[in-house]
Design an enzyme around this catalytic site. Sequence first.
Site, mmCIF file in Angstrom:
data_model
loop_
_atom_site.group_PDB
_atom_site.id
_atom_site.type_symbol
_atom_site.label_atom_id
_atom_site.label_comp_id
_atom_site.label_asym_id
_atom_site.label_seq_id
_atom_site.Cartn_x
_atom_site.Cartn_y
_atom_site.Cartn_z
ATOM 1 N N ASP A 36 0.814 -1.207 0.000
ATOM 2 C CA ASP A 36 0.000 0.000 0.000
ATOM 3 C C ASP A 36 0.855 1.268 0.000
ATOM 4 O O ASP A 36 1.367 1.692 1.036
ATOM 5 C CB ASP A 36 -0.915 -0.021 1.247
ATOM 6 C CG ASP A 36 -1.752 1.233 1.359
ATOM 7 O OD1 ASP A 36 -2.218 1.544 2.483
ATOM 8 O OD2 ASP A 36 -1.934 1.913 0.333
ATOM 9 N N ASP A 220 -1.816 5.512 -5.162
ATOM 10 C CA ASP A 220 -2.149 4.685 -4.004
ATOM 11 C C ASP A 220 -2.528 3.259 -4.400
ATOM 12 O O ASP A 220 -3.678 2.986 -4.760
ATOM 13 C CB ASP A 220 -3.303 5.356 -3.228
ATOM 14 C CG ASP A 220 -3.622 4.637 -1.936
ATOM 15 O OD1 ASP A 220 -4.506 5.129 -1.203
ATOM 16 O OD2 ASP A 220 -3.015 3.589 -1.666
HETATM 17 C C1 LIG Z 1 -8.928 8.584 1.903
HETATM 18 C C2 LIG Z 1 -9.965 7.616 1.428
HETATM 19 N N1 LIG Z 1 -11.284 7.866 1.478
HETATM 20 N N2 LIG Z 1 -11.911 6.808 0.929
HETATM 21 C C3 LIG Z 1 -13.349 6.734 0.753
HETATM 22 C C4 LIG Z 1 -10.986 5.874 0.555
HETATM 23 C C5 LIG Z 1 -11.261 4.559 -0.078
HETATM 24 C C6 LIG Z 1 -9.746 6.376 0.851
HETATM 25 C C7 LIG Z 1 -8.441 5.740 0.647
HETATM 26 C C8 LIG Z 1 -8.270 4.624 1.673
HETATM 27 O O1 LIG Z 1 -8.876 4.659 2.725
HETATM 28 N N3 LIG Z 1 -7.419 3.650 1.305
HETATM 29 C C9 LIG Z 1 -7.124 2.545 2.083
HETATM 30 C C10 LIG Z 1 -8.051 1.912 2.895
HETATM 31 C C11 LIG Z 1 -7.640 0.803 3.629
HETATM 32 C C12 LIG Z 1 -6.328 0.364 3.535
HETATM 33 C C13 LIG Z 1 -5.452 1.032 2.689
HETATM 34 N N4 LIG Z 1 -5.859 2.110 1.988
#
Ligand SMILES: Cc1nn(C)c(C)c1CC(=O)Nc1ccccn1
Length: 331
Positions: A36, A220
């Site tokens: 990640d 990401d």
């Molecule tokens: C900032 C953000 N808002 N929202 C809706 C999302 C999906 C994010 C990005 C995020 O949470 N990514 C994540 C989640 C779990 C583990 C690793 N990365």
Amino acid sequence: DTGSAAAIPVNPNYDIAYVTPVSIGTPPQTLHLDFDTGSSDLWVFSSHLPASQIRGQTIYVPANSSTAKLLADHTWSITYGDGSASRGNVYVDNFTVGGLTVENQAVQCALQVSTSFTRESNIDGLVGLGFSTLNTVVPKSQLTFFDNAKPHMDEPVFTADLKWKSEGTYDFGFIDEKKYTGKITYVPVNTSPGYWTFTSSGYAVGSGNFSATSIVGIADTGTSLVYLPPSILTAYYRQVEGATSSRTYGGYVFPCNSKLPSFTFGIGEARITIPSSYISYAPVTAGSSTCFGGLQSSSSLGINIWGDVALKAAFVVFHGGNPPTIGWAKK
Ligand SMILES: Cc1nn(C)c(C)c1CC(=O)Nc1ccccn1
């Protein structure tokens, strides 16, 4: 040193996330972790978790590793942007990815994980590949696998070659020329937020005109979808018959049989095109004829995110030099 390991979709039908096999400890314990670039904690499902929070995941058992050492009085707690969370204690142990070993890697053991992690039985934890400034371990923050491995690597880089509904690779310490076509376009990275933050030069919807506009966002690998400013989403979904922004499903949805345009984004003078097939992400619920879009609005996030839907359209070089840069190539 170099390493190369598979990036395997956790679900055969939708690219929710990708996991990579790693070996931890002596004798080696193999876990499948979500690499990640949007975070900087390396944490695993562990023998410290209550059984109620484990649903098929493989756990790391530090007691069974002769090289594991507890990092006394250190703890961690992380909450991701989507509200998922985990917390626990910390060991150091040998950590190997695709033949590349780091001794004394901080391995954060979960004592508690939120329901969305429990529900994802194919993810045994995360390997944060963001900047170590984001690491949550207290009282002393820990280095990422990449920061620990960098001094031993042939080149201070790792690359992501994620694929649509199939197995890709993460390479460490080298750039595999066979994995991309044309040239790699490198752009600057702003390391202050702790993510791989860069500026895209604009976008185009389908075969439409390219709109030159700076889009600051993060690359990401740990996020499934692409989250961009609402004006870009309106321009895109205006071209999709029956598309609507659904409060029920929390984003843009459309009839699964709608024809979707591709989406192109700029990296300097270069262009990366996300095929329309990547953007029809998944039915909102199993068997539904309503599909959830792979492009969604970032208006509630405060950050634009180039997640897997975009990354799998390219070969991406995360260059950890001084200063760090990020490179994109077609493939
Ligand atoms: C900032 C953000 N808002 N929202 C809706 C999302 C999906 C994010 C990005 C995020 O949470 N990514 C994540 C989640 C779990 C583990 C690793 N990365």
